[in-house]
Design an enzyme around this catalytic site. Structure first.
Site, mmCIF file in Angstrom:
data_model
loop_
_atom_site.group_PDB
_atom_site.id
_atom_site.type_symbol
_atom_site.label_atom_id
_atom_site.label_comp_id
_atom_site.label_asym_id
_atom_site.label_seq_id
_atom_site.Cartn_x
_atom_site.Cartn_y
_atom_site.Cartn_z
ATOM 1 N N ASP A 35 0.823 -1.216 0.000
ATOM 2 C CA ASP A 35 0.000 0.000 0.000
ATOM 3 C C ASP A 35 0.856 1.265 0.000
ATOM 4 O O ASP A 35 0.546 2.244 -0.676
ATOM 5 C CB ASP A 35 -0.920 0.030 1.218
ATOM 6 C CG ASP A 35 -2.017 -1.013 1.114
ATOM 7 O OD1 ASP A 35 -2.698 -1.258 2.111
ATOM 8 O OD2 ASP A 35 -2.189 -1.586 0.017
ATOM 9 N N GLU A 37 3.849 1.787 -1.196
ATOM 10 C CA GLU A 37 4.435 2.033 -2.519
ATOM 11 C C GLU A 37 3.392 2.599 -3.482
ATOM 12 O O GLU A 37 3.676 3.506 -4.268
ATOM 13 C CB GLU A 37 5.015 0.728 -3.065
ATOM 14 C CG GLU A 37 5.826 0.903 -4.352
ATOM 15 C CD GLU A 37 6.433 -0.408 -4.827
ATOM 16 O OE1 GLU A 37 6.704 -0.510 -6.041
ATOM 17 O OE2 GLU A 37 6.621 -1.325 -3.996
ATOM 18 N N LEU A 85 -38.406 -2.793 -16.579
ATOM 19 C CA LEU A 85 -38.812 -4.150 -16.930
ATOM 20 C C LEU A 85 -40.172 -4.481 -16.327
ATOM 21 O O LEU A 85 -40.534 -3.980 -15.256
ATOM 22 C CB LEU A 85 -37.784 -5.161 -16.404
ATOM 23 C CG LEU A 85 -36.372 -5.086 -16.992
ATOM 24 C CD1 LEU A 85 -35.481 -6.092 -16.286
ATOM 25 C CD2 LEU A 85 -36.390 -5.328 -18.476
ATOM 26 N N GLU A 114 -29.798 -13.221 -14.810
ATOM 27 C CA GLU A 114 -28.891 -12.396 -14.013
ATOM 28 C C GLU A 114 -29.554 -12.035 -12.691
ATOM 29 O O GLU A 114 -30.780 -11.927 -12.616
ATOM 30 C CB GLU A 114 -28.536 -11.096 -14.758
ATOM 31 C CG GLU A 114 -27.913 -11.311 -16.114
ATOM 32 C CD GLU A 114 -27.927 -10.040 -16.958
ATOM 33 O OE1 GLU A 114 -27.516 -10.124 -18.117
ATOM 34 O OE2 GLU A 114 -28.378 -8.984 -16.464
ATOM 35 N N LYS A 116 -30.936 -9.650 -9.962
ATOM 36 C CA LYS A 116 -31.501 -8.294 -9.982
ATOM 37 C C LYS A 116 -31.015 -7.585 -8.722
ATOM 38 O O LYS A 116 -31.630 -7.670 -7.663
ATOM 39 C CB LYS A 116 -33.029 -8.332 -10.026
ATOM 40 C CG LYS A 116 -33.662 -6.977 -10.258
ATOM 41 C CD LYS A 116 -35.170 -7.101 -10.394
ATOM 42 C CE LYS A 116 -35.784 -5.742 -10.715
ATOM 43 N NZ LYS A 116 -35.529 -4.737 -9.671
ATOM 44 N N ASP A 118 -30.276 -4.840 -6.030
ATOM 45 C CA ASP A 118 -31.135 -3.766 -5.530
ATOM 46 C C ASP A 118 -30.307 -2.501 -5.364
ATOM 47 O O ASP A 118 -29.843 -2.167 -4.270
ATOM 48 C CB ASP A 118 -31.758 -4.189 -4.197
ATOM 49 C CG ASP A 118 -32.932 -3.306 -3.822
ATOM 50 O OD1 ASP A 118 -33.439 -2.591 -4.703
ATOM 51 O OD2 ASP A 118 -33.342 -3.335 -2.648
ATOM 52 N N ARG A 137 -30.918 6.904 -14.457
ATOM 53 C CA ARG A 137 -32.007 6.513 -15.353
ATOM 54 C C ARG A 137 -33.002 7.658 -15.546
ATOM 55 O O ARG A 137 -33.468 7.912 -16.641
ATOM 56 C CB ARG A 137 -32.748 5.288 -14.793
ATOM 57 C CG ARG A 137 -33.860 4.793 -15.714
ATOM 58 C CD ARG A 137 -34.907 3.974 -14.962
ATOM 59 N NE ARG A 137 -34.345 2.785 -14.350
ATOM 60 C CZ ARG A 137 -34.233 1.618 -14.981
ATOM 61 N NH1 ARG A 137 -34.610 1.501 -16.239
ATOM 62 N NH2 ARG A 137 -33.748 0.575 -14.364
ATOM 63 N N TYR A 226 -24.362 -4.707 -16.801
ATOM 64 C CA TYR A 226 -25.228 -5.778 -17.304
ATOM 65 C C TYR A 226 -25.711 -5.588 -18.738
ATOM 66 O O TYR A 226 -26.437 -6.439 -19.256
ATOM 67 C CB TYR A 226 -26.449 -5.961 -16.392
ATOM 68 C CG TYR A 226 -27.249 -4.697 -16.151
ATOM 69 C CD1 TYR A 226 -28.022 -4.129 -17.158
ATOM 70 C CD2 TYR A 226 -27.247 -4.078 -14.917
ATOM 71 C CE1 TYR A 226 -28.759 -2.987 -16.940
ATOM 72 C CE2 TYR A 226 -27.986 -2.935 -14.677
ATOM 73 C CZ TYR A 226 -28.739 -2.387 -15.700
ATOM 74 O OH TYR A 226 -29.461 -1.237 -15.487
ATOM 75 N N LYS A 289 -33.425 -12.457 -19.842
ATOM 76 C CA LYS A 289 -33.358 -11.786 -21.140
ATOM 77 C C LYS A 289 -33.185 -12.819 -22.255
ATOM 78 O O LYS A 289 -32.479 -13.814 -22.075
ATOM 79 C CB LYS A 289 -32.160 -10.822 -21.199
ATOM 80 C CG LYS A 289 -32.150 -9.759 -20.114
ATOM 81 C CD LYS A 289 -30.835 -8.980 -20.146
ATOM 82 C CE LYS A 289 -30.761 -7.975 -19.012
ATOM 83 N NZ LYS A 289 -29.439 -7.301 -18.966
ATOM 84 N N LYS A 313 -39.514 -11.264 -9.365
ATOM 85 C CA LYS A 313 -39.279 -10.685 -8.039
ATOM 86 C C LYS A 313 -39.585 -11.723 -6.958
ATOM 87 O O LYS A 313 -40.651 -12.340 -6.969
ATOM 88 C CB LYS A 313 -40.173 -9.453 -7.834
ATOM 89 C CG LYS A 313 -39.945 -8.330 -8.843
ATOM 90 C CD LYS A 313 -38.594 -7.667 -8.637
ATOM 91 C CE LYS A 313 -38.583 -6.782 -7.411
ATOM 92 N NZ LYS A 313 -39.398 -5.563 -7.538
ATOM 93 N N CYS A 407 -30.825 5.463 33.011
ATOM 94 C CA CYS A 407 -29.853 4.692 32.219
ATOM 95 C C CYS A 407 -29.742 3.273 32.769
ATOM 96 O O CYS A 407 -29.531 3.083 33.972
ATOM 97 C CB CYS A 407 -28.494 5.386 32.263
ATOM 98 S SG CYS A 407 -27.178 4.454 31.444
ATOM 99 N N CYS A 410 -25.908 3.050 34.349
ATOM 100 C CA CYS A 410 -25.415 3.844 35.483
ATOM 101 C C CYS A 410 -26.529 4.481 36.291
ATOM 102 O O CYS A 410 -26.252 5.212 37.254
ATOM 103 C CB CYS A 410 -24.439 4.912 34.991
ATOM 104 S SG CYS A 410 -25.235 6.212 34.008
ATOM 105 N N CYS A 425 -28.324 9.276 27.879
ATOM 106 C CA CYS A 425 -27.759 9.310 29.222
ATOM 107 C C CYS A 425 -26.722 10.435 29.241
ATOM 108 O O CYS A 425 -25.731 10.383 28.496
ATOM 109 C CB CYS A 425 -27.098 7.977 29.560
ATOM 110 S SG CYS A 425 -26.149 8.040 31.109
ATOM 111 N N CYS A 431 -20.528 6.823 32.911
ATOM 112 C CA CYS A 431 -21.341 5.711 32.400
ATOM 113 C C CYS A 431 -20.418 4.722 31.682
ATOM 114 O O CYS A 431 -19.891 5.028 30.605
ATOM 115 C CB CYS A 431 -22.404 6.244 31.446
ATOM 116 S SG CYS A 431 -23.545 4.989 30.828
#
Length: 669
Positions: A35, A37, A85, A114, A116, A118, A137, A226, A289, A313, A407, A410, A425, A431
């Site tokens: 890392d 370097e 879709l 494929e 889907k 989320d 979109r 995709y 598809k 779904k 609390c 305490c 608290c 605490c």
């Protein structure tokens, strides 16, 4: 890497090398060099680009780090519409889809299945292999231009690999937030008393519309591609295009499958109904598809969606179980969070025993009582939550759950700030869970990154009385550490070395480590940029704080209240005396002219073409001085959008000249 005397050649070599290393790391999970370097190479590239701004290239890896402020997102028209879709939820509907397809194009049909994911659909445009535009979109015809934010996503190549791609092409994908990042983000929000994000998709959508791309970079978004679009036929099948874009450097999920019949499609759907919970990101179904582009063209489109694709779904997974108790947890900021204790129940591939209730308002909204039968779902397939109560099964002798007045750790009386959902608290100095959580936050990787110290060691240090606050850590001695159970000489020395090394931690991370309420890592960076040392931060007024980008009313008030507490001031002074960094180490920009010599400026608001940090550097590089407060001696107030009204009013009252962004830039042209 050996440097050359030609800066253009060296910049090109560094870009190619770093892009290759990024590809290996983010696409293939391979670290070819240490890392340190890699960081030195990136720093060298940044230096060269600063010295030769005319040689800076848009696909340079330095452009991923974030920092671009976008006030308004430009609307762009999609060259190829991004249609949605049609959805289906049953095997019968999937078979009907297959029948419609075969009725038009015949029985020789191949499908691609494929996951889907989320997330948020995005369009990526490339010219001659270089990334030139990222867009949402939107309404399918037009979307928002979020190019600056997309540049921070490491899964999106700024330069396509190879040379066998069209001159102009577009790749579509799904931007997502990994589950571990989402969980961490929500944990931080809960600790700060902020409203939790409903699911990773909402978190991703909100992140992509951030005005500051450095915030986007910090959220570690991913992107699975995709689909591929270009003006002329480049492939015969969708599966060929997936293989090609992956070869060109785009990230494609390896969960896709080619199926020769609807039976194969249904097998895939059934297989992934449970397997999807093994994935590190949220999914909610399967996209099916037609593989052949020629058959896709023959099938065509409806007004809203293609006839050659459909989304299956999965039903939301819910389970009924019994509420056996409520446990109250005390966090670092003192927030008391209720957790539902449940009879174990299988849900979404795991056994659920607990569910978050968030706050007292949620218990009241659900009208929840001990012994109730409740329905539990996983929000975004991640966090178990109680969605409703089955009142028909409520015991006749049930009583409402009473939120504790004191609390649980305490016994201090809880307080609730007006307008906030959480009880707190206030006993932060006595605490135990608050103190230990503050210590654990301070030593964490994103804060001071102190190796050798973990929750168990913190528990030992606290229980033995050696450490009661973060400043006590820097008073620890070798003799004290080796007396701890299971602590050897080597471990003790490692802790002391790590504590010493932590004194090199930059100012912004020290601010984050202090654990000031509502001051996360991003806010800490903004504070460090605007108020470059501890004295400036402690002396900042409410008006000065809210004028800083990303700093709102609640954060400003929290900072002021923190430094009004004598114990906090003493703590910070002890840390400063121990050698921690309480001053920004930003190097001064190179002097370009003396046009602004003798002039002082206050910057306030959000700007369209430059960030506040860039504006500050421009002033200094032309001989001017940036100050934090308005006085009679001030020369100019550079006013952007959303600046503090009190600051504007004070400048007008004192007769200070107020400059717009364009007026200031014209001064230095």
């Amino acid at each position: 890497m050996a440097t050359t005397h030609d800066p253009a050649q060296e910049i090109q070599e560094l870009i190619q090398k770093i892009n290759h290393l990024n590809y290996q790391y983010y696409q293939n999970s391979v670290s070819e060099i240490p890392d340190q370097e890699f960081d030195l190479m990136l720093k060298r590239l940044e230096e060269l680009e600063e010295q030769h701004p005319d040689l800076r290239q848009p696909h340079s890896p330095t452009q991923r780090v974030g920092g671009t402020i976008t006030k308004n997102f430009e609307t762009v028209t999609h060259k190829w519409p991004m249609l949605s879709l049609s959805n289906t939820y049953s095997e019968e509907e999937m078979r009907e889809f297959d029948k419609r397809v075969r009725k038009i194009v015949g029985d020789e049909v191949e499908y691609v299945c494929e996951q889907k994911f989320d997330g948020v659909a995005i369009s990526l445009t490339y010219e001659n292999g270089k990334f030139v535009q990222g867009a949402t979109r939107g309404d399918g015809t037009r979307g928002d231009n979020i190019t600056a934010n997309v540049r921070t996503i490491h899964d999106v190549p700024l330069q396509a690999h190879g040379n066998d791609f069209p001159e102009l092409f577009e790749v579509r994908g799904e931007v997502f937030m990994p589950l571990r990042v989402f969980e961490q983000l929500n944990a931080e929000r809960e600790e700060y008393g902020e409203q939790l994000l409903a699911n990773p998709r909402n978190a991703t959508s909100g992140t992509l519309k951030q005005q500051d791309s450095s915030v986007v970079a910090s959220r570690k978004l991913g992107c699975f591609c995709y689909s591929f679009h270009t003006a002329h036929s480049h492939f015969e099948t969708h599966s060929e295009s997936l293989q090609a874009v992956q070869k060109w450097g785009f990230k494609v999920s390896d969960t896709w499958r080619k199926c020769s019949s609807i039976e194969g499609v249904l097998d895939y759907i059934n297989e992934w109904e449970s397997r999807r919970f093994e994935l590190p990101i949220a999914t909610d179904g399967v996209v099916v598809k037609v593989n052949s582009y020629a058959l896709q063209e023959e099938l065509g489109f409806t007004a809203k969606s293609p006839r050659w694709a459909i989304a299956y779904k999965y039903a939301a997974m819910s389970a009924a179980t019994k509420l056996t108790g409520v446990q109250y947890q005390v966090g670092r900021t003192g927030a008391v969070t209720p957790v539902a204790l449940l009879e174990p129940v299988h849900l979404a591939g795991t056994v659920v025993k607990r569910a978050s209730l968030h706050n007292a308002n949620e218990i009241q909204r659900l009208d929840l009582r001990l012994g109730d039968t409740v329905f539990v779902e996983k929000g975004g397939e991640i966090i178990p939550k109680i969605t409703e109560v089955d009142f028909s099964k409520r015991p006749t002798d049930s009583e409402p759950i009473l939120y504790p007045s004191h609390c649980p750790a305490c016994q201090t009386e809880l307080v609730r700030t007006e307008g906030e959902a959480n009880f707190y608290c206030p006993n932060e100095k006595g605490c135990p869970p608050q103190i230990k959580a503050k210590l654990e936050h301070f030593i964490s990787r994103k804060a001071m990154n102190i190796d050798g110290l973990g929750p168990e060691t913190i528990e030992q240090l606290y229980s033995t009385g050696l450490v009661n606050n973060v400043a006590d850590l820097y008073d620890l001695t070798f003799e004290q550490l080796v007396q701890l159970e299971r602590m050897g000489e080597k471990s003790a020395n490692n802790i002391l070395k790590s504590l010493e090394k932590s004194k090199e931690t930059p100012y912004d991370r020290v601010l984050f480590a202090l654990g000031i309420r509502f001051v996360g890592s991003t806010v800490a960076k903004k504070l460090a940029e605007a108020l470059p040392d501890l004295q400036a931060l402690r002396g900042a007024t409410y008006e000065e704080l809210i004028a800083i980008n990303e700093i709102g009313d609640r954060i400003a008030q929290s900072i002021i209240e923190y430094f009004q507490e004598p114990a906090h001031v003493e703590l910070v002074e002890r840390l400063k005396a121990a050698g921690l960094q309480f001053e920004s180490q930003h190097t001064a920009p190179e002097i370009q002219s003396d046009r602004l010599a003798g002039e002082t400026f206050v910057i306030s608001g959000v700007f369209e073409s430059v960030s506040r940090d860039e504006l500050q550097q421009l002033i200094v590089s032309h001989g001017g001085k940036v100050v934090s407060s308005i006085s009679k001696k001030l020369s100019y107030l550079v006013a952007g959008d959303k600046m503090g009204p009190s600051k504007l009013e004070k400048a007008e009252k004192l007769g200070i000249r107020i400059l717009s962004e364009s007026e200031f830039l014209s001064m230095i042209e």
